[in-house]
Scaffold this active site. Structure first.
Site, PDB file in Angstrom:
ATOM      1  N   GLY A 199     -18.347   5.164  -9.431  1.00 54.72           N
ATOM      2  CA  GLY A 199     -18.788   5.795  -8.186  1.00 54.72           C
ATOM      3  C   GLY A 199     -19.928   6.780  -8.404  1.00 54.72           C
ATOM      4  O   GLY A 199     -20.855   6.868  -7.590  1.00 54.72           O
ATOM      5  N   THR A 200     -19.880   7.487  -9.505  1.00 52.67           N
ATOM      6  CA  THR A 200     -20.912   8.495  -9.768  1.00 52.67           C
ATOM      7  C   THR A 200     -22.273   7.823  -9.913  1.00 52.67           C
ATOM      8  O   THR A 200     -23.262   8.240  -9.289  1.00 52.67           O
ATOM      9  CB  THR A 200     -20.557   9.281 -11.051  1.00 52.67           C
ATOM     10  OG1 THR A 200     -19.276   9.891 -10.851  1.00 52.67           O
ATOM     11  CG2 THR A 200     -21.593  10.339 -11.370  1.00 52.67           C
ATOM     12  N   ASN A 240     -12.383  12.692  -0.505  1.00 53.26           N
ATOM     13  CA  ASN A 240     -11.482  12.551  -1.657  1.00 53.26           C
ATOM     14  C   ASN A 240     -10.449  13.668  -1.775  1.00 53.26           C
ATOM     15  O   ASN A 240      -9.395  13.474  -2.363  1.00 53.26           O
ATOM     16  CB  ASN A 240     -12.283  12.449  -2.964  1.00 53.26           C
ATOM     17  CG  ASN A 240     -13.303  13.534  -3.096  1.00 53.26           C
ATOM     18  OD1 ASN A 240     -14.238  13.627  -2.307  1.00 53.26           O
ATOM     19  ND2 ASN A 240     -13.120  14.381  -4.084  1.00 53.26           N
ATOM     20  N   SER A 287     -15.680   2.026  -6.609  1.00 57.45           N
ATOM     21  CA  SER A 287     -15.294   2.238  -8.008  1.00 57.45           C
ATOM     22  C   SER A 287     -13.955   1.551  -8.279  1.00 57.45           C
ATOM     23  O   SER A 287     -13.065   1.556  -7.422  1.00 57.45           O
ATOM     24  CB  SER A 287     -15.177   3.742  -8.243  1.00 57.45           C
ATOM     25  OG  SER A 287     -14.787   4.020  -9.560  1.00 57.45           O
ATOM     26  N   ALA A 288     -13.792   1.006  -9.504  1.00 54.85           N
ATOM     27  CA  ALA A 288     -12.589   0.213  -9.799  1.00 54.85           C
ATOM     28  C   ALA A 288     -11.357   1.040 -10.132  1.00 54.85           C
ATOM     29  O   ALA A 288     -10.238   0.633  -9.844  1.00 54.85           O
ATOM     30  CB  ALA A 288     -12.876  -0.737 -10.966  1.00 54.85           C
ATOM     31  N   HIS A 289     -11.568   2.217 -10.738  1.00 52.80           N
ATOM     32  CA  HIS A 289     -10.378   2.895 -11.282  1.00 52.80           C
ATOM     33  C   HIS A 289      -9.535   3.603 -10.221  1.00 52.80           C
ATOM     34  O   HIS A 289      -8.493   4.156 -10.528  1.00 52.80           O
ATOM     35  CB  HIS A 289     -10.761   3.850 -12.425  1.00 52.80           C
ATOM     36  CG  HIS A 289     -11.444   5.118 -12.018  1.00 52.80           C
ATOM     37  ND1 HIS A 289     -10.769   6.316 -11.948  1.00 52.80           N
ATOM     38  CD2 HIS A 289     -12.721   5.383 -11.671  1.00 52.80           C
ATOM     39  CE1 HIS A 289     -11.621   7.269 -11.593  1.00 52.80           C
ATOM     40  NE2 HIS A 289     -12.815   6.725 -11.414  1.00 52.80           N
ATOM     41  N   THR A 305     -26.719  -4.821 -21.086  1.00 55.80           N
ATOM     42  CA  THR A 305     -25.828  -5.982 -21.149  1.00 55.80           C
ATOM     43  C   THR A 305     -24.664  -5.804 -20.187  1.00 55.80           C
ATOM     44  O   THR A 305     -24.021  -4.752 -20.168  1.00 55.80           O
ATOM     45  CB  THR A 305     -25.314  -6.161 -22.598  1.00 55.80           C
ATOM     46  OG1 THR A 305     -26.459  -6.350 -23.430  1.00 55.80           O
ATOM     47  CG2 THR A 305     -24.373  -7.348 -22.728  1.00 55.80           C
ATOM     48  N   CYS A 324     -12.473  24.898 -12.692  1.00 63.11           N
ATOM     49  CA  CYS A 324     -12.192  26.020 -13.578  1.00 63.11           C
ATOM     50  C   CYS A 324     -13.477  26.346 -14.315  1.00 63.11           C
ATOM     51  O   CYS A 324     -13.911  25.617 -15.188  1.00 63.11           O
ATOM     52  CB  CYS A 324     -11.088  25.636 -14.558  1.00 63.11           C
ATOM     53  SG  CYS A 324     -10.476  27.064 -15.428  1.00 63.11           S
TER      54      CYS A 324
HETATM   55  C1  LIG Z   1     -15.325  10.134  -3.144  1.00 63.29           C
HETATM   56  C2  LIG Z   1     -15.658   9.934  -4.583  1.00 63.29           C
HETATM   57  N1  LIG Z   1     -16.910   9.609  -4.921  1.00 63.29           N
HETATM   58  C3  LIG Z   1     -17.254   9.383  -6.197  1.00 63.29           C
HETATM   59  C4  LIG Z   1     -16.333   9.506  -7.209  1.00 63.29           C
HETATM   60  C5  LIG Z   1     -16.760   9.245  -8.621  1.00 63.29           C
HETATM   61  O1  LIG Z   1     -16.308   7.994  -9.038  1.00 63.29           O
HETATM   62  P1  LIG Z   1     -16.241   7.597 -10.591  1.00 63.29           P
HETATM   63  O2  LIG Z   1     -15.125   8.398 -11.179  1.00 63.29           O
HETATM   64  O3  LIG Z   1     -15.970   6.132 -10.587  1.00 63.29           O
HETATM   65  O4  LIG Z   1     -17.557   7.939 -11.185  1.00 63.29           O
HETATM   66  C6  LIG Z   1     -15.025   9.861  -6.909  1.00 63.29           C
HETATM   67  C7  LIG Z   1     -14.021  10.044  -7.986  1.00 63.29           C
HETATM   68  O5  LIG Z   1     -13.197  10.931  -7.928  1.00 63.29           O
HETATM   69  C8  LIG Z   1     -14.670  10.068  -5.555  1.00 63.29           C
HETATM   70  O6  LIG Z   1     -13.426  10.405  -5.205  1.00 63.29           O
END
Ligand SMILES: Cc1ncc(COP(=O)(O)O)c(C=O)c1O
Length: 391
Positions: free
Chosen positions: A73-74, A154, A202-204, A240, A332
């Site tokens: 996601g980042t 989130n 994002s997959a995780h 890759t 923190c």
């Molecule tokens: C709303 C949102 N955007 C982006 C991210 C970042 O995703 P990633 O951990 O896959 O980089 C998160 C992860 O907590 C998220 O909750």
């Protein structure tokens, strides 16, 4: 207190589904070819990569060619905003709009863009963290190039009205990016409800592996590439391709599709129990999630500092010691707890903000865990809570 071992932090990350792990395994060893190689080994890997892309695209209701693999996601958020902003600069569009409640991956990217000549408007949000569409309409200017507003927040779980916000952007000829990381595959993505040009996933967060995500780039949207290298991903992202993770991502999507509807109902039920248990036993709670307009698995609460004083650090430590893994969104820094920007954005004072707890439920959460979690939280608040006027 007996130490439990309860995980209610599924929004931070999820364990990999065993079916996902099984699906990925052959692609680390037997089918290990480089997807860009033209020989048989490469072609097998490529076929798996593209099959996976089709599944992910299918979930979004888009064309596979519009899906770019990323590391999560980042990276998707960075690519969307930096890539589109740099491309739009040629058209004299140097203004972006986002909200105060976005994920750091959007906010810090915007801050970076400000250092290289872009200007950014940070929209305020309502008490549940949603953007009022009128505010967006008022903020769009002649030089606005991109708007970035998330679907599910989130920390709070509250949903923005993507249909309306995206509709405003379409009408005004502005690109619209949405961070769908917390809602992707948890709620059905009906294309009419998602008039987006760019979207991050994002997959995780969905029982897939860490380190892979994707960016939807609507056909025709120009993105300046900033990862240079080979011509992979249609020249948009050199490097890759990570076939095992792509296969795992797609399998995670398929698993979610199978359980989605019943799981949504089950999580809503468990969340209601959690909320009822907490409100019956604890006074002065703020409920920060818009329960009528949110993803089903997140509940965010905080304690009204005008009535009850809760030391945020003691709260986090106490919950962890009791074996309850939750999150509170605070950072923190230099040994002290900085309140979450989202809590401040929804109007809480700093002490209230620091007392926030985000519970996020997942497919392994049980009713028993919810009962135990309620006991743990109620016990700790009783122990560390002080009437506000005595401090
Ligand atoms: C709303 C949102 N955007 C982006 C991210 C970042 O995703 P990633 O951990 O896959 O980089 C998160 C992860 O907590 C998220 O909750």
């Amino acid at each position: 207190m007996n130490r439990s071992n309860i995980y209610l932090d599924y929004s931070a990350t999820t364990p990999v589904d065993p079916a996902v792990l099984d699906a990925m395994r052959p692609y680390f060893t037997g089918v290990f070819g480089n997807a860009s190689s033209v020989h048989a080994h490469g072609r097998k890997a490529k076929a798996a990569l593209e099959r996976s892309r089709e599944i992910i695209a299918g979930e979004l209701g888009v064309h596979p060619g519009e899906v770019l693999y990323t590391s999560g996601g980042t990276e998707s958020n960075n690519t969307a905003l930096i890539g589109a902003a740099f491309a739009l600069r040629k058209h004299r569009k140097s203004h972006l709009i986002t909200s105060e409640a976005e994920h750091q991956a959007v906010l810090e990217t915007c801050e970076f863009l400000e250092t290289v000549g872009f200007t950014v408007t940070y929209l305020d949000v309502n008490r549940y963290g949603a953007v009022e569409p009128d505010r967006l309409g008022d903020a769009i200017r002649e030089d606005t190039g991109i708007v970035s507003l998330m679907h599910a927040n989130n920390e709070l779980g509250t949903l923005n009205d993507i249909r309306e916000l995206g509709g405003i952007c379409r009408e005004r000829g502005v690109l619209f990016h949405s961070d769908l990381v917390q809602s992707f595959s948890k709620v059905p993505m009906i294309p009419e409800d998602f008039p987006v040009d760019l979207a991050s996933i994002s997959a995780h967060k969905i029982y897939g592996p860490k380190g892979i995500g994707a960016l939807y780039i609507r056909k025709g949207v120009e993105i300046e590439r900033f990862q240079h290298g080979g011509g992979q991903e249609r020249g948009r992202r050199g490097g890759t391709e990570n076939v095992p993770l792509a296969v795992g991502f797609a399998k995670a999507v398929e698993c979610m599709q199978q359980i989605r509807e019943e799981e949504r109902e089950r999580l809503r039920f468990l969340r209601t129990h959690l909320l009822n248990g907490l409100t019956e036993r604890i006074d002065h709670l703020h409920i920060n999630t818009d329960l009528h307009n949110s993803v089903d698995h997140i509940l965010n609460i905080s304690f009204n500092a005008a009535k009850i004083s809760i030391d945020g650090e003691a709260l986090l430590m106490g919950l962890d010691t009791a074996g309850l893994s939750v999150s509170n969104g605070s950072a923190c820094t230099s040994g002290s707890l900085e309140p979450s920007h989202v809590q401040l954005a929804i109007g809480h004072d700093k002490p209230t903000a620091k007392s926030a707890i985000r519970f996020s439920l997942g497919k392994y959460t049980t009713g028993d865990e919810i009962r135990q979690a309620t006991d743990i939280v109620a016990g700790i608040i009783q122990k560390i809570g002080r009437p506000a006027e005595t401090v």
